[in-house]
Design an enzyme around this catalytic site. Structure first.
Site, short mmCIF file in Angstrom:
data_model
loop_
_atom_site.label_atom_id
_atom_site.label_comp_id
_atom_site.label_asym_id
_atom_site.label_seq_id
_atom_site.Cartn_x
_atom_site.Cartn_y
_atom_site.Cartn_z
N HIS A 1 -6.19 -4.71 6.27
CA HIS A 1 -5.28 -4.59 5.54
C HIS A 1 -3.91 -3.35 5.39
O HIS A 1 -3.52 -3.25 4.68
CB HIS A 1 -6.23 -3.73 4.13
CG HIS A 1 -7.28 -4.32 3.81
ND1 HIS A 1 -8.29 -3.66 3.04
CD2 HIS A 1 -7.96 -5.65 4.00
CE1 HIS A 1 -9.39 -5.08 3.08
NE2 HIS A 1 -8.79 -6.22 3.29
N HIS B 1 -9.17 -12.30 5.79
CA HIS B 1 -8.71 -13.18 4.71
C HIS B 1 -7.60 -12.93 5.05
O HIS B 1 -6.02 -13.54 4.49
CB HIS B 1 -9.08 -14.42 4.18
CG HIS B 1 -9.54 -13.91 3.54
ND1 HIS B 1 -10.30 -14.48 2.19
CD2 HIS B 1 -9.10 -11.93 2.41
CE1 HIS B 1 -10.94 -12.97 1.27
NE2 HIS B 1 -10.33 -11.99 2.00
#
Lengths: 459, 459, 459, 459
Positions: C216, C180
């Protein structure tokens, strides 16, 4: 171009081939019905009077109550007038005239080669390609010079070769090609759901597909409706209907129609759904379906004679006069094409997933990089991104690669004005199952018929 | 295996198809003439008695004064006996018997399809491929199990498909395929230098070439002798001789010979030199050169009937008996093949640049990764590295890709026992210009003729 | 699994790590709120009692009036019980315990290496990777054996390495990783639009982005809202706020929060928006932002100590007990995660465009094939297709490639239990700017701390 | 250019940097000793007087009895004079002067960054790259204009960036880069064979290697001598000598020498032999070997101060004067370089396998296409073909990719005069383990020192 809350105004669209009565009128209708967009459309056409007529028709729309998108139409006398500062370029031209197209389609008949369309592959598509490339070389240069950041949407056939040429000449171009043939297969699948499963009223957009291949010879790697895998369903459907064919309700048995027997046959042999419509599909294959008019009739699709096109063009011309004179109303209805929605998406108004023709950069494996292929792509603000579609099974890939090879050969032949190379492509056409001598005679004749469009060739 | 100053001893070579009288005798002669190598050759053959006869012939060589490489020959009764611990594996088999080959070559004739060789492509090559793949699936598994680090040299046709199968089943295999057809073109170029430039006695090794393509249909991207570019020279040569052909001195007009008219014709049309010899080249093309026996005669190459092969095999068998009986001497002369030099190179004795058949990993652009292609490669200690050969011009690539497509299709068809897929490859053969119905009849007949070699197929 | 008009029932979801209280509860809530899906969730966890507790919580949901999706929860005692016949597999595990994580995060501190998360890259992420790979090797084998056609969604970190391992062991797996972090950046951009342009209430889904990179550390090649290009806007935004930072309204200054100063700094240096959140981003870079706790404070993001995680886990455990006891209600609200929507899409209920972690097959240029990258992908019935995202500018690609290199090195090191190789990856971590000797001491210590999870290693 | 039986005459070689006393003299000697070649060498140098002096020296050679290749030397006053109609272009320049090089090498020392060479990577190599690219942009344009079909051999450092620039500007250029560093490793391996196995007198050419990587940081995927695998042998050799180093006989302990401790250390950590010599190798790594002069001394290699180069240049200048004056003889001995043999091979006189720097087109897997890499290549008539060298293990590839990333970043920075981008490359140099602020100060200082060579930059 101005972005506002209600949408985008002051858009400049340059339309090359703006005198057309088919695509141009569809675009004009779709623009008129789209309230979020507005601006100027500059129509450029070698037949300037046609562009002028279309401009008049387009400008007349502004007065209508049911028109929601406000556009000004201008006639551009030069490419520069059309393109300078354009945000979007639409290209839909007829390369040459119906006289050349008559040669494309009908000249090979005396050698027993029949073509149902003659604008994509086969001897006719090849000749059309040879005379289209030089035009697109010019288009690419003009765009690079006058509106290098514009989005370019191509509708002209042969689609793959047109797009390939644009990128060859101006690698930084933002161009892609649009074709509605995949839509037709989505509609067929919707009809199949109605017939076989009793699921009525499925919208074509809700039939999800993963197309991959080349324009007019694109295959579905996957097809589904909600949770239903449509591939095995199509298998049964093909078994049931391959003998007598299947016609969607309301589909006319005119010179564009088909009963999908070719698609059924291809599915039975290759296990994949071929889009493009039988008229196109048949031309990509050896003369199994096009051996002669009787065979075509038996396969229940049609040869589209150029005489039909000529007559139709005359009718449209007449109709254009009547519209201008106010006798006939301009038909203001959605065309079913996605062009205007794509323009909206490129300007930031929504994202669309659609099938698009773009140079291969990995979306189709086992087809060389740079070859123009057709797959799904996501169109969004100032962007088009192909989806990775996978690869075709080897037997289907072999069928497709034969034409991919010709795409590249023709490009080189047209750019280098290399008759030998063009002839090698000609011989490689599946429909051309002639000996070298006969092939050569036909090739020379057809080339002679379009010599006016081959400047600099040594013929 | 032991490395010493004088060379390498205690080498174990496993020979699958070791009962052969052609390739096996050549290898035995070349091994006997190479003083730096020695060890054991294990002959394995489904016809064990042939392997046994060859072993006897081979072991008899050790007594001869002119023999410099000392080898022991053993007959292996099982694949395991042959392969366990082998350093090198040589494979040259006849997949099936001449009975099946007679079907491959001659069954299509009644449909007007003539084949000059019938072992690589065309309907015959395809059938041969279908029955060869399962054998090579076994070979790959055996090698993975019993000698995974051995070097594997393949001589069997269809070359590309054999090598492709080995890598498909055992991706870590160290295998490649060798073929002398490129040598023949080097010799033709040497003869051309003698005839056209008066440069006599050029060794074939000194004609430098950059081959790229697929086995028996490999094209020269470059060819030179010292500073001389041989491509334009070949152009003049082809112009001069294309009509009447050219035969190297001493070359017989037998059922293997040719006058290079096909190669000349291909050069005139595509501007590249095709290697492979006219008999092979003709089969990769539509039936331009193989329309019927008269056309073949006019192009001055030959159909090699299987009856010739059968007779020849009988003669060789006789000869084998005479050699064993001491009536005939074993012919101890260099075969002209490179196999033994390659083995020496793989063991660290010298580097060789040669043409090799290997999965594509970038050596040929615009051909999919993994397809077995033929290019130059450097063979050195425990290593073979292909050279990056560039790409073919688009018209030639289109010709080649058609067969690359069939290579992959056939592999899948043979592995999955998929008759439909096999038939799609059959239809894609350039020599098969039949309607679907006729093609299907021929396909079924030919498949029936080799059913004994298609275990597990649903025929 | 049964498809009906209302949706899909009888779905079997296997949840590996099903004792988790974070991800599992979110999934349970989202499933309960999705009326179109129903079936069984099999919870498997090495801590079986946690799985059992979650099953009880899950089954209790069926009685609630506000629950629309009906699911049965089972505790699986073996992987086979969980996986056999599963349609969907969800994996979210903690590899090891907080004890190992404490070593990952805090052991390096005495060498001056500070980590804000320690689960993706850096010395901590690396150690976590080494102990995660063997678990995922097992998962892949189990899935191949018991549910080879199931869809596998991974949530565990290190994301890229987990997904990479699954595909390495079972290349035919249908797996992808979800994260997310990109959503967070979309929300930041929405906040920017509110602040800078006064456009309030933009939903994160309406901020269109083209992410590319690795999990990330994914960068936005494009970002727009309707017609607005957000890249230049972000430039001004970064100029304005880079000194003092920017916090979205309501965002807490806890140990997960950040003021985006790192993202602003990266934008000012590289001209691209980096997603992932400052805590993650800082770990991919040399110790510019993580030199010591004061520097971290100055950059206005947080170190998340493992003590916080331990305390939080205890609280969640307590909460679990209270929920079971009926003292606390189960929080039935949308998690903001896309997992359930993705499952629905995979089952044919709608298409979704989302960011997904998948092996590179061309979606990111200039990153090797097979490396797991993050881009947008289209999820539809039984399919996930990455979009071609282009390539990163060379300076950003260099930053990313350093970690892509470590991804592959770690995979090999973990699979081959190769300590040397693992240490080479360790030295290549940007945060590890130690001399070889110090690096080696730290490496040995950290490896020792997780030895229980490195079976078969020679430590 | 004329080809005859004895060889090739009337060759035109253009030498850019023709005033050099190192490379130019070596080439002059090698040309004089090669009887098969003759023609004209046109010397072009920004220091015209140096070119003039070299021309005089070169022309004087023709009178010597021991000279076998007859060449005329001319001084070209303009690039056009040098290049027009050239067959071969040799480029070996000093970009800037020793003043700039002093900045490259020594300016970083005050920040604790020590460099042993400073011409390839590290802060010094980077600055050298920034000022070299614009020169090579000019060279590429000149060559495209005046001798587009000439072969271009580059000797200048930074090698990879120079060759990359040539192809970026003129993609059709026929250029490659030559470096003798791999030769040095072959000699070390020969010395190892003498020491460890008692095999004396192995010629470096007989040590067969498969180099892959980037110039000065090329790794050997394989190394053998006859049947001997040198990799395990090197392992033992490294174990034995890593502590105290190993010096080949006769090798001086001057500021170019090394005891291979760095190569030994790299082998012990990565299991591969790194070529390039310790002075170069150390600069590609974090400051493990270059932490400070004491560390360098302990690793037994040398820092080469620019003062040495300045003094050496003065000596050579003096020597040049003495040669011209007839006091000193011109040293007529083979240089050990391959340049002249390569030129002969390109003209059709023999084939050579050598290591060459070329844009990646598949020769090294997992490194992006287009990046200039070093592998073996076959040089033959009008052709250079890289061999497919495979791929590096992931840990080594990570080390190499870091510099490949900088290669591309620097190219873009230099072409676009983009200071930010250049700084990003600077920060990515393994030797630069500074905080951003210090790095920035050093970067600005160094850039200021070379500003005269950065026309158009906004500094």
């Amino acid at each position: 171009m101005k972005h506002g809350h209600a949408g985008v105004s002051d858009i400049v669209i340059a339309y090359i081939g703006g005198g057309s009565r088919g695509w141009a009128w569809k675009l004009m209708a779709d623009l008129a019905l789209e309230e979020r967009l507005g601006g100027t459309v500059r129509l450029y056409d070698v037949r300037e009077e046609s562009a002028r007529a279309n401009a008049a028709i387009g400008n007349a729309l502004r007065g209508r109550a049911d028109v929601r998108g406000i556009w000004r139409y201008e006639t551009a006398r030069t490419p520069q007038e059309a393109l300078e500062g354009a945000d979007v370029v639409v290209i839909s031209i007829l390369p040459g005239s119906f006289k050349e197209m008559a040669s494309d389609v009908h000249a090979p008949e005396k050698y027993g080669i029949w073509q149902s369309v003659g604008d994509t592959v086969g001897p006719g598509g090849l000749m059309r390609g040879l005379r289209t490339v030089p035009l697109y070389v010019d288009f690419a240069r003009w765009i690079q010079r006058w509106c290098p950041r514009a989005w370019v949407i191509n509708y002209t056939n042969p689609m793959a070769l047109c797009v390939r040429t644009l990128y060859e000449v101006f690698p930084g171009i933002k161009a892609f090609g649009c074709c509605h043939e995949v839509f037709g297969t989505q509609e067929l699948l919707a009809a199949m759901l109605a017939e076989g499963r009793g699921i009525q009223g499925v919208a074509r957009e809700d039939v999800k597909v993963n197309p991959l291949g080349i324009n007019h010879f694109t295959w579905l790697g996957a097809a589904s409706y909600r949770g239903i895998d449509l591939l095995p369903l199509f298998g049964s459907f093909a078994e049931e209907h391959h003998e007598h064919g299947f016609r969607e309700k309301g589909q006319e048995d005119d010179c564009f129609g088909c009963a999908h027997r070719v698609a059924f046959d291809l599915f039975r042999r290759h296990g994949m759904i071929a889009t493009g419509g039988d008229r196109h599909l048949a031309e990509f294959m050896p003369p199994y379906y096009l051996a002669n008019p009787q065979v075509v009739a038996a396969w229940k699709f049609s040869l589209t004679p150029v005489s039909w096109r000529t007559a139709n063009a005359r009718e449209l011309e007449e109709k254009g006069r009547r519209i201008l004179a106010g006798t006939d109303p301009f038909p203001l209805e959605h065309s079913g094409e996605e062009g205007v929605r794509l323009i909206a998406a490129l300007l930031g108004l929504g994202e669309i997933l659609t099938n698009a023709n773009l140079p291969n950069q990995g979306q189709v494996k086992d087809i060389p990089d740079g070859a123009v292929v057709e797959t799904n792509a996501l169109v969004s603000r100032d962007s088009i991104q192909p989806l990775i579609a996978g690869k075709l099974p080897p037997d289907v890939n072999a069928l497709v690669m034969r034409h991919v090879g010709n795409q590249e050969t023709l490009l080189r032949a047209a750019i280098n004005r290399d008759k030998k190379l063009a002839f090698n492509a000609f011989l490689n056409e599946p429909l051309v199952q002639l000996g070298v001598r006969d092939a050569s005679l036909l090739f020379e004749e057809m080339l002679g018929n379009i010599r006016a469009f081959l400047p600099g060739w040594d013929l």
